[in-house]
Design a protein around this motif. Structure first.
Motif, PDB file in Angstrom:
ATOM      1  N   ARG A 139      35.369 -25.638   8.524  1.00 52.03           N
ATOM      2  CA  ARG A 139      34.014 -25.617   9.068  1.00 52.03           C
ATOM      3  C   ARG A 139      33.636 -23.957   9.053  1.00 52.03           C
ATOM      4  O   ARG A 139      32.529 -23.648   8.662  1.00 52.03           O
TER       5      ARG A 139
ATOM      6  N   ARG B 217      30.354 -22.527   7.247  1.00 51.68           N
ATOM      7  CA  ARG B 217      29.373 -21.651   8.036  1.00 51.68           C
ATOM      8  C   ARG B 217      29.154 -20.456   7.322  1.00 51.68           C
ATOM      9  O   ARG B 217      28.141 -19.992   7.137  1.00 51.68           O
TER      10      ARG B 217
ATOM     11  N   ARG C 101      20.533 -28.043   5.487  1.00 50.96           N
ATOM     12  CA  ARG C 101      20.726 -29.274   6.475  1.00 50.96           C
ATOM     13  C   ARG C 101      21.890 -29.915   6.141  1.00 50.96           C
ATOM     14  O   ARG C 101      22.454 -30.440   7.086  1.00 50.96           O
TER      15      ARG C 101
ATOM     16  N   LYS D 230      24.885 -27.996   7.527  1.00 48.19           N
ATOM     17  CA  LYS D 230      24.929 -28.155   8.958  1.00 48.19           C
ATOM     18  C   LYS D 230      25.423 -29.384   9.432  1.00 48.19           C
ATOM     19  O   LYS D 230      26.082 -29.719  10.468  1.00 48.19           O
ATOM     20  N   ALA D 231      24.932 -30.533   8.620  1.00 45.85           N
ATOM     21  CA  ALA D 231      25.183 -31.777   8.913  1.00 45.85           C
ATOM     22  C   ALA D 231      27.002 -31.911   8.801  1.00 45.85           C
ATOM     23  O   ALA D 231      27.697 -32.400   9.615  1.00 45.85           O
ATOM     24  N   ARG D 232      27.508 -31.254   7.828  1.00 47.45           N
ATOM     25  CA  ARG D 232      28.847 -31.241   7.619  1.00 47.45           C
ATOM     26  C   ARG D 232      29.741 -30.667   8.876  1.00 47.45           C
ATOM     27  O   ARG D 232      30.404 -31.122   9.198  1.00 47.45           O
ATOM     28  N   CYS D 233      28.900 -29.575   9.015  1.00 48.58           N
ATOM     29  CA  CYS D 233      29.654 -28.809  10.258  1.00 48.58           C
ATOM     30  C   CYS D 233      29.345 -29.737  11.444  1.00 48.58           C
ATOM     31  O   CYS D 233      30.648 -29.716  12.388  1.00 48.58           O
ATOM     32  N   GLU D 234      28.475 -30.266  11.872  1.00 43.80           N
ATOM     33  CA  GLU D 234      28.559 -31.206  13.052  1.00 43.80           C
ATOM     34  C   GLU D 234      29.566 -32.403  12.899  1.00 43.80           C
ATOM     35  O   GLU D 234      29.939 -32.746  13.745  1.00 43.80           O
ATOM     36  N   THR D 235      29.579 -32.923  11.679  1.00 48.82           N
ATOM     37  CA  THR D 235      30.593 -33.944  11.442  1.00 48.82           C
ATOM     38  C   THR D 235      31.955 -33.605  11.712  1.00 48.82           C
ATOM     39  O   THR D 235      32.882 -34.089  12.348  1.00 48.82           O
TER      40      THR D 235
ATOM     41  N   GLN E 192      32.961 -30.907  13.550  1.00 50.90           N
ATOM     42  CA  GLN E 192      32.997 -30.704  15.102  1.00 50.90           C
ATOM     43  C   GLN E 192      33.131 -32.060  15.902  1.00 50.90           C
ATOM     44  O   GLN E 192      34.015 -32.243  16.750  1.00 50.90           O
ATOM     45  N   ASP E 193      32.526 -33.293  15.391  1.00 51.28           N
ATOM     46  CA  ASP E 193      32.820 -34.644  16.075  1.00 51.28           C
ATOM     47  C   ASP E 193      34.091 -35.009  15.859  1.00 51.28           C
ATOM     48  O   ASP E 193      34.918 -35.345  16.555  1.00 51.28           O
TER      49      ASP E 193
END
Length: 194
Positions: free
Chosen positions: A126, A130, A147, A150-155, A157-158
């Protein structure tokens, strides 16, 4: 978690009639309308419901937990321990020749270590993403790459959150093993000089 047998004052072998009789006797004296304690009355009622339901009673007898009252983490810990108990049962070694409780603890510890390592790897990944986000020039109209990154970072994080939750569950299962020990048979070692 309450012990319904203790609350009603009946043995584990008590039949339905004995349980009902004990419930009526205890509920009568603990009922709030008769000046009894509301919390105690609730516990008596819950104890009766557990012992009166054959499925809930069997689950309680087998695990010490009632699925309807137990904390979710406790139930998840029980699922993990159930798997380890199955492994213990299927182990071909002679009982007393090894310590299955210590083995369970080692397996749980290994799972925690692996999950923590996995979290570190995801955090590193991650951070790299970033870094890419910070360095990439943005297209004024639409930021498709931004986008996507950022979506990969959110995934990630989940996934980190799920791994942390898994660690908590494994630690809960480990805590359920507190107080257990296992007796290993002493093996006589013959003197090599003989």
């Amino acid at each position: 978690m309450i012990d319904p047998y203790e609350i009603l004052g009946v043995s584990r072998e008590a039949d339905a009639a004995a349980i009902k009789s004990a419930y009526r006797r205890r509920a009568k004296s603990a009922h709030p309308d008769a000046g009894g304690d509301v919390d105690l009355f609730g516990k008596i009622k819950t104890a009766y419901e557990i012992l009166n339901d054959p499925v809930r009673r069997k689950v309680f007898d087998d695990t010490g937990y009632d699925p309807e009252l137990a904390d979710t983490k406790d139930l998840q810990g029980l699922v993990i321990l159930e798997t380890l108990v199955n492994e213990m049962i299927l182990d071909e070694r002679e009982p007393g020749s090894f310590d299955p409780v210590a083995s369970m603890r080692r397996k749980l510890t290994d799972r925690v270590v692996n999950a923590r390592f996995h979290i570190l790897e995801m955090e590193r990944h991650r951070a790299r993403i970033r870094n890419h986000i910070d360095r990439i020039g943005r297209k004024p109209e639409t930021d498709v790459l931004g986008r996507m990154l950022k979506a990969r970072c959110e995934t990630i994080q989940d996934a980190i959150g799920k791994a942390q939750s898994e660690i908590e569950t494994i630690e809960q299962a480990y805590g359920m093993l507190d107080g257990y020990s296992y007796e290993i048979e002493a093996i006589e070692v013959k003197d090599a000089a003989e």
